[in-house]
Scaffold this motif. Structure first.
Motif, PDB file in Angstrom:
ATOM      1  N   PHE A 113       0.700  -1.129   0.044  1.00 25.85           N
ATOM      2  CA  PHE A 113       0.040   0.026   0.086  1.00 25.85           C
ATOM      3  C   PHE A 113       1.045   1.346  -0.036  1.00 25.85           C
ATOM      4  N   ASN A 114       0.992   2.148  -1.048  1.00 25.11           N
ATOM      5  CA  ASN A 114       1.914   3.409  -1.261  1.00 25.11           C
ATOM      6  C   ASN A 114       0.732   4.329  -1.258  1.00 25.11           C
ATOM      7  N   ALA A 115       1.381   5.526  -0.364  1.00 19.84           N
ATOM      8  CA  ALA A 115       0.446   6.725  -0.244  1.00 19.84           C
ATOM      9  C   ALA A 115       1.553   7.835  -0.150  1.00 19.84           C
ATOM     10  N   GLY A 116       1.228   8.936  -0.576  1.00 20.67           N
ATOM     11  CA  GLY A 116       2.156  10.175  -0.701  1.00 20.67           C
ATOM     12  C   GLY A 116       1.519  11.507  -1.071  1.00 20.67           C
ATOM     13  N   ARG A 117       2.211  12.551  -0.993  1.00 18.69           N
ATOM     14  CA  ARG A 117       1.806  13.815  -1.451  1.00 18.69           C
ATOM     15  C   ARG A 117       2.848  14.460  -2.544  1.00 18.69           C
ATOM     16  N   THR A 118       2.372  15.249  -3.178  1.00 22.39           N
ATOM     17  CA  THR A 118       3.222  15.911  -4.376  1.00 22.39           C
ATOM     18  C   THR A 118       4.460  16.729  -3.492  1.00 22.39           C
ATOM     19  N   SER A 119       5.472  16.706  -4.074  1.00 22.03           N
ATOM     20  CA  SER A 119       6.431  17.612  -3.705  1.00 22.03           C
ATOM     21  C   SER A 119       6.205  19.198  -4.301  1.00 22.03           C
ATOM     22  N   GLU A 120       5.664  19.265  -5.324  1.00 19.53           N
ATOM     23  CA  GLU A 120       5.258  20.669  -5.516  1.00 19.53           C
ATOM     24  C   GLU A 120       4.051  21.171  -5.197  1.00 19.53           C
ATOM     25  N   LYS A 121       3.956  22.635  -4.794  1.00 19.12           N
ATOM     26  CA  LYS A 121       2.666  23.031  -4.420  1.00 19.12           C
ATOM     27  C   LYS A 121       2.035  23.840  -5.769  1.00 19.12           C
ATOM     28  N   SER A 122       0.827  23.635  -5.975  1.00 29.95           N
ATOM     29  CA  SER A 122       0.218  24.476  -6.960  1.00 29.95           C
ATOM     30  C   SER A 122      -1.090  24.895  -6.840  1.00 29.95           C
ATOM     31  N   GLU A 123      -1.485  26.064  -6.953  1.00 31.68           N
ATOM     32  CA  GLU A 123      -2.751  26.769  -6.801  1.00 31.68           C
ATOM     33  C   GLU A 123      -3.102  26.582  -5.356  1.00 31.68           C
ATOM     34  N   GLY A 124      -2.278  26.690  -4.260  1.00 31.17           N
ATOM     35  CA  GLY A 124      -2.776  26.470  -2.987  1.00 31.17           C
ATOM     36  C   GLY A 124      -2.871  25.383  -2.159  1.00 31.17           C
ATOM     37  N   GLY A 125      -2.362  24.380  -2.684  1.00 32.87           N
ATOM     38  CA  GLY A 125      -2.651  22.826  -2.522  1.00 32.87           C
ATOM     39  C   GLY A 125      -1.715  21.918  -2.994  1.00 32.87           C
ATOM     40  N   SER A 126      -1.965  20.618  -2.700  1.00 31.62           N
ATOM     41  CA  SER A 126      -1.134  19.616  -3.392  1.00 31.62           C
ATOM     42  C   SER A 126      -1.953  18.353  -3.706  1.00 31.62           C
TER      43      SER A 126
END
Length: 182
Positions: A60-73
């Motif tokens: 099971f893999n999960a994560g968040r993008t390393s670049e912010k765009s338009e006030g979120g990720s």
């Protein structure tokens, strides 16, 4: 005479069967590393006396993008399959491990706002499912007796070729694998 020859032939056949050694195998959970969050793996050497082996796993893999765009990720999560081949350097039970592999998965991608786009507005962008993959290298320590407690620990640099979601192209993640060798 026939009975003695048959007994000798049977004894030789039984001795040959008993002389064949099974390759070392293990089942274990991997925390972080190539599995992302957690993974269940089957591990085996190619032959009884080989220092080369493979592993197959579900993760099971999960994560968040390393670049912010338009006030979120973007946030991604989902099931994955892990495939790796490795080589061991060292003794029978304690080894230095070098491996290369691929992770293939199907991930749900959603967007998380740092703050709502406008006060009082409710905006939930659609969630999308998509295929994702990355390559990885494992570098670490392995303790694997013939039967008993199994341990892997090290670092796993991952290489993400897909850039459209803003995930960092290179991540270095530690890992810990605990299980049972047989």
């Amino acid at each position: 005479m026939k009975r003695k020859l048959l007994t000798i032939a049977f004894a030789l056949f039984a001795a040959l069967l008993m002389a064949q050694e099974k390759p070392r195998r293990a089942v274990y959970n991997e925390y972080a590393g190539a599995s992302g969050i957690i993974g269940a793996n089957f591990d085996s050497r190619f032959s009884a006396n080989s220092h080369l082996g493979y592993r197959l796993g579900l993760a099971f893999n999960a994560g968040r993008t390393s670049e912010k765009s338009e006030g979120g990720s973007y946030i991604y999560q989902g099931p994955a399959a892990v495939f790796e081949t490795y080589g061991l350097i060292g003794g029978a039970n304690h080894s230095f491990e070098l491996g290369v592999g691929m992770m293939h998965g199907v991930f749900k991608r959603s967007y998380e706002w740092d703050a709502l786009p406008c006060p009082g507005c409710s905006y939930d962008p659609p969630e999308k499912w998509g295929y994702g993959y990355y390559g990885f290298v494992n570098v670490g320590y392995r303790y694997q007796p013939a039967i008993g407690f199994f341990l892997r620990a090290g670092v796993s640099p991952t290489f993400v070729p897909e850039r459209k979601y803003g995930i960092s192209p290179i991540l270095v993640l530690p890992y810990l694998g605990l299980g049972f060798a047989f």
